[in-house]
Enzyme design. Structure first.
Site, short mmCIF file in Angstrom:
data_model
loop_
_atom_site.label_atom_id
_atom_site.label_comp_id
_atom_site.label_asym_id
_atom_site.label_seq_id
_atom_site.Cartn_x
_atom_site.Cartn_y
_atom_site.Cartn_z
N LYS A 198 12.17 -11.93 12.11
CA LYS A 198 12.28 -12.15 10.66
C LYS A 198 11.44 -11.14 9.88
CE LYS A 198 12.48 -16.37 8.86
NZ LYS A 198 12.03 -17.72 8.44
N LEU A 232 8.43 -7.57 17.40
CA LEU A 232 7.50 -8.70 17.58
C LEU A 232 7.95 -9.97 16.87
CD1 LEU A 232 4.14 -6.72 17.25
CD2 LEU A 232 5.10 -7.70 19.34
N GLY A 289 0.83 -1.21 0.00
CA GLY A 289 0.00 0.00 0.00
C GLY A 289 0.86 1.25 0.00
N PHE A 290 1.75 1.36 0.98
CA PHE A 290 2.72 2.46 1.07
C PHE A 290 2.06 3.83 1.19
CE2 PHE A 290 4.44 -0.85 -1.86
CZ PHE A 290 5.19 -1.51 -0.91
N GLU A 301 7.72 2.78 8.61
CA GLU A 301 8.17 3.98 7.92
C GLU A 301 9.58 4.42 8.26
OE1 GLU A 301 4.33 6.49 7.11
OE2 GLU A 301 4.01 4.99 8.65
N GLN A 317 10.95 -6.04 6.86
CA GLN A 317 10.31 -4.75 6.69
C GLN A 317 11.34 -3.62 6.62
OE1 GLN A 317 7.09 -4.13 9.40
NE2 GLN A 317 6.14 -2.56 8.14
#
Lengths: 776, 327
Positions: free
Chosen positions: A666, A663, A255-256, A738, A671
């Site tokens: 990996k 969390l 989505g970004f 982000e 990300q």
């Protein structure tokens, strides 16, 4: 719940939170079983195709659909002449606010053309091919006028907005007297930075499948980052109660930011479905994607800094000019990060906008922070070279021990550790302090680094846990998984919160029938949803504890609730673990198959202040608590530049972040890698070209709008600093969607400077800018 | 995209008859260009005649040189041992083009006919003389960063997008063509593509219904010692900003023969006889290479955004010659 439970602490025995668990949805994705919004084969489904404007400014004089309507299979053609009336449109400020629309204009509500690519018709036919053919047969006669393509056009109306970003940020900010401080500063530097238009380009384009279940009830399978925001928008558009609009997004192909709002094609598809009385699916083509869901705006930043001879900042003055649409005052708030990244006693920022014939730009991953960090982090690098100080040292000399923009202490900040660990992993000490002297054969080698920061925005959401006596649990929240791992990390959080193995948990998301979660945007999802899940699990334990202490057959009979703890699915006394029982035994004895709990997770300053975060995601009210809440990190980059051919290749990369609790090691690493690559794209190649005379893009496809391919990206090293932050939310999670790309373009540009001695301030850094022969 | 009918043919005769006999018909081989352009409504064919079953195949050494069937795939040719060993430039040009998926589909003949990536050509909302003769060329004063500096006209500066054609232009390749009547003719690659002039809609000398049968590349020392250097905005899967196809036969430090063609900068594959003339007989030094590069771009007519290509093309050519002569 009666009280706020304590901050989530993983049990002394390591749980699964933080472990590199494989994606729970990975197998379904690679087997093609994961259904995206355009993949629901509903009975009677028909296909919508957009016809878009060939001009950027003017009017539709006439539109001839007769030929198209004669095509076999064509059911309906929506134009401005027959679009069913909507309860509200974003064409007026009140409607725009009610809808939460990203753009103050809905196509097909008028014959006026404001931008190239604006939809002028929506064809519905029984097959995609027939709809496509019919769209090509529609004849539109335009009365064209000369459009304005950008703020750089001399004819563009330039103005200073009071508010930018739809009223979410100020158009002018002042802290102390920066002009006076600058006048007295021994070192003064002014630099101008430009940023090309960038498009989000998720792999999955915008897609909507709409089915009217009843005359006043609609279900929409939508490619969105937030089902609830889309639901609210559609309910306002249609004049339906919110519960009569159901929005489902089970899987999202990225989505970004472009899927953070409800864009025109979605409501037009819903209206088309209403008109033809059948479910309608519409998928944007790749060229249409460039003019349907916003973009990062073209912009120029002027950053002036004043500093002492020791490199201590005394003044920062930031000015930004950018293009906006005919209706809205949208600009990314670049100055926020510049105002808080370093200790500096004075600060001033101004925004200027120029109206042009473009659609409204929108948040694009790290909106403001990404281009803002390019300016401040390039200028800090400049300052370091000018004073002969190591780039890390100049940053340490200006290290902000509290938030300079608010005076608040940080809730946590591990930036020193990020610098130190990053430098160690990268081998920063091997850097030759001189620019333009390190070589590898014909190639020039450069090291660059930059700081990253991203705020913990205010947010909240709810989750529900249903725990079964057989040891399974279903956990639900109306969140979105952008592809980054929400399904997986929430399964982990639920597993540890419930004392169950991850394979006993099913986590469900992406449906407005589930408890409300915030948009997956602004990096709030991981922290908000994980906290909601944890709180919902606590609610279950409280209910079970109450049952146990009232049950004469329980070992915990007549114990005090506050003395009971949950450990690995067992209720037991905190002081005597031997006294307790498994929840399954308790539930079986009580004759109940399942028990439900729900919880609200707060994220950001609302959590610390114990306040509601109502509309927080709109207002970004991040100052309610006592602390300033941000993630921090550092990127280190090695480039090899071919000075003759102008090519820049990133050859090594290290990112170290302090972002609260991680969390899943990996998915978090992935990300950060993804965000860094996104940033490398912006730094080296991403640019949408808009013709200056026609205000129309000339490279609206993935062949000519370049994003990095594998060959552009080296192995990347990612680490996280162990960070415990009890102020931000019950899970201590800051979110990393982000921050991963903040500072990236500066790290690359700084490495290019170190390699070549040439400072490139115009993104992207393509070969022509290295050769330096591009005429102005 | 418009609806179209589809016909599969097994012989050249059937294929050419179908295309010449049906209004709006066109050939399709790999389809990587024609389907792309049909989706953009740039081309609107009523019928596509599939020639993939036509036996224009084979990669073989002949008396005239290496013969490659027009329907061989880019990937197969690029990896073929005869090509890799005797014509490294051709292998490199092919394997640096597009992506593996596209190379697996795209044919050699189709690759030579690939149409420009000029953004004005690819969007029917813009005027474009190539698409609609006489409508104008916004590229002249517009987004022309990627466009040609050589061979352009006031009507068109669209870049020839391919890599293979550049290598074939350098190595004196000859195309075998066959028309609807079964008549065959040979056309040197350098004469196959034409500069736009005032008729940019005409890109090759191929006549309606005519097919490319094969391409033959003569064996030569400068073909065996050759390379293709491609400079682009990203490391892979991008069209050339500038490329150089160079072949050298150097003996005792003297250049006996040389072949030079440039890509990414011309409206057609840009063979530079002027550069070859300077190289031939001269010592294989950087000074010689620089002089040859200057000659290669002497006629360049850059626009506002593509001025850098004048320098980049020269640097690319010099680098290729340096690397090749050092190898």
């Amino acid at each position: 719940m009666d009280h706020e439970p304590a901050f989530f602490e993983t049990s002394p025995k390591p749980g699964v939170v933080g472990m590199p668990l494989n994606r729970v949805d990975g197998r379904d994705k690679v087997m093609g079983k994961a259904k995206y919004s355009a993949e629901y084969p509903l009975p009677g489904l028909v296909y919508g195709v957009l016809k878009t404007s060939a001009i950027a400014k003017g009017r539709v004089q006439s539109i001839d659909t007769s030929l198209a309507m004669k095509e076999p299979g064509v059911l309906q053609i929506l134009t401005h002449l027959n679009l069913p009336k909507l309860a509200k449109t974003p064409n007026d400020p009140e409607g725009k606010k009610a809808i939460g629309a990203p753009m103050g204009f809905l196509p097909l509500t008028s014959d006026v053309i404001y931008y190239a690519g604006q939809p002028v018709a929506l064809v519905v036919a029984d097959t995609f091919e027939r709809a496509t053919q019919a769209a090509a047969l529609i004849r539109v006669n335009y009365a064209a006028e000369a459009p304005i393509a950008a703020y750089t056009d001399k004819r563009a109306q330039i103005f200073n907005p009071e508010k930018i970003q739809d009223g979410k940020a100020d158009g002018y900010t002042r802290r102390g007297d920066a002009r006076a401080a600058l006048a007295g500063a021994p070192i003064k530097m002014t630099a101008v930075y430009t940023h090309a238009i960038n498009h989000h380009n998720p792999m999955e384009p915008g897609a909507t499948t709409a089915i009217w279940e009843a005359p006043d009830r609609v279900t929409v399978y939508e490619s969105t980052q937030g089902v609830t925001r889309t639901q609210k928008a559609l309910s306002a558009y249609l004049g339906l109660p919110q519960d009569q609009v159901r929005v489902i997004t089970k899987f999202l192909g990225g989505g970004f930011g472009c899927k953070g709002s409800c864009w025109p094609h979605t409501v037009l598809t819903v209206q088309a479905a209403k008109m033809v009385g059948r479910p309608v699916k519409l998928v944007l083509t790749r060229p249409q994607q460039f003019t349907s869901m916003g973009h990062r705006e073209d912009q120029t930043q002027t950053l002036t800094l004043g500093a002492s001879k020791e490199g201590k900042l005394l003044a920062l003055i930031h000015e930004k000019t950018s293009t906006t649409s005919p209706w809205d005052n949208y600009a990314e708030a670049n100055s926020k990060i510049i105002n808080l990244l370093y200790e500096c006693p004075t600060f001033e920022s101004h925004y200027e906008l120029g109206r042009a014939n473009v659609m409204t730009s929108t948040f694009t991953r790290a909106p403001g922070e990404a281009p803002g960090s390019f300016a401040i982090e390039s200028s800090m690098d400049d300052l370091a070279y000018q004073l002969g100080i190591d780039p890390i040292e100049i940053r340490l000399r200006n290290y902000a021990e509290k938030d300079p923009s608010t005076g608040q202490p940080w809730s946590s900040k591990s930036l020193r550790q990020c610098y130190a660990r990053g430098a160690e992993l990268f081998g920063w000490s091997k850097r030759n302090p001189k620019a333009g002297v390190t070589k590898n054969g014909r190639l020039l080698v450069g090291y660059g680094m930059a700081t990253a920061s991203y705020p913990v925005h205010n947010s909240q959401g709810t989750a529900r846990v249903r725990l079964y006596a057989d040891g399974h649990a279903v956990v639900q929240a109306g969140a979105t998984d952008l592809g980054t791992g929400t399904y997986t990390v929430m399964t982990q959080v639920a597993a540890d919160s419930l004392g169950l193995a991850p394979d006993k948990i099913r986590f469900e998301l992406g449906d407005t029938k589930l408890p409300t979660a915030p948009n997956s945007g602004g990096s709030v999802a991981a922290g908000t949803v994980s906290s909601s899940v944890y709180m919902a699990a606590q609610d279950v334990w409280e209910r079970l504890t109450k049952m146990a202490i009232k049950d004469p057959k329980s070992p915990l009979f007549k114990a005090k609730a506050e003395d009971v703890a949950m450990e690995n699915g067992r209720l037991q006394l905190k002081k005597d673990a031997s006294k307790g029982e498994d929840f399954k035994a308790l539930m079986k004895r009580a004759g109940i198959d399942d028990i439900e709990g729900s919880g609200q997770g707060k994220y950001g300053s609302g959590y610390e202040a114990g306040q509601s975060a109502a509309n927080a995601s709109d207002a970004h009210k991040d100052e309610a608590g006592k602390h300033s809440m941000h993630s921090f990190g550092a990127h280190f980059c090695e480039v090899q530049v071919d000075p003759d051919l102008g090519t820049v290749r990133v050859t090594r990369w290290v990112s170290v972040h302090g972002a609260g609790r991680i969390l899943n090691a990996k998915t978090a690493r992935s990300q950060i890698i993804g965000g860094s690559i996104f940033g490398i794209g912006a730094a080296l190649m991403e640019a949408t070209a808009r013709d200056p005379h026609y205000a129309r893009y000339t490279n609206a496809d993935l062949g000519d709008y370049h994003i990095p391919v594998n060959a552009d990206i080296p192995d990347m090293t990612v680490e996280f600093i162990d960070e415990h932050d009890p102020y931000i939310n019950a899970m201590g999670v800051k979110g990393i969607g982000e921050i991963s790309m903040v500072g990236v373009s500066a790290a690359v540009a700084n490495a290019v400077f170190h390699a070549t001695g040439k400072r490139v301030r115009d993104l992207p850094i393509t070969p022509d800018k290295i050769l330096g022969t591009k005429s102005a | 995209m418009n609806n179209f009918s589809y016909l599969s043919t097994a012989t050249a005769k059937d294929a050419t008859a179908a295309v010449t006999g049906t209004k709006g018909a066109a050939f399709i081989a790999g389809g990587t260009t024609v389907l792309d352009l049909m989706k953009l409504n740039v081309e609107n064919h009523a019928e596509l005649v599939d020639i993939n079953m036509v036996p224009f195949k084979g990669i073989e050494q002949t008396a005239e040189g290496l013969r490659i069937g027009a329907l061989e795939r880019m990937s197969d040719v690029g990896e073929h041992p005869l090509v890799v060993q005797n014509y490294p430039m051709i292998s490199q040009a092919l394997l640096q083009a597009a992506s593996p998926q596209l190379r697996n589909m795209a044919s050699i003949g189709g690759n030579l006919l690939q149409r420009t990536r000029c953004g004005y050509f690819r969007d029917v909302a813009f005027p474009c003389n190539k698409r609609q003769p006489g409508s104008g060329c916004p590229a002249q004063e517009g987004e022309n960063r990627g466009l040609a500096i050589l061979g352009g006209s006031k009507d068109c500066i669209a870049t020839h997008p391919g890599d293979l054609g550049v290598a074939l232009a350098a190595l004196d390749a000859v195309l075998l063509l066959e028309n609807a009547k079964g008549k065959q003719r040979r056309v040197p690659l350098v004469d196959f593509h034409v500069v736009p002039g005032s008729t940019p809609q005409r890109e090759t000398v191929l006549e309606p219904g005519e097919l490319i049968v094969s391409v033959t590349i003569p064996a030569a020392a400068h073909a065996k010692k050759s390379m293709y250097l491609k400079v682009r905005d990203r490391a892979s899967y991008a069209f050339a900003l500038a490329s150089a196809a160079v072949g050298l036969d150097v003996q005792g430090g003297q250049i006996r023969s040389a072949r030079v063609a440039l890509g990414g900068v011309g409206t057609k594959p840009w063979r530079s006889l002027a550069a070859e003339k300077i190289l031939t007989g001269a010592p294989a030094t950087e000074a010689t290479f620089r002089a040859a590069a200057a000659a290669a771009v002497r006629d360049a007519q850059p626009r506002e955004q593509n001025r850098f290509k004048v320098e980049l093309a020269q640097n690319t050519l010099v680098r290729a010659l340096l690397e090749l002569s050092a190898a």
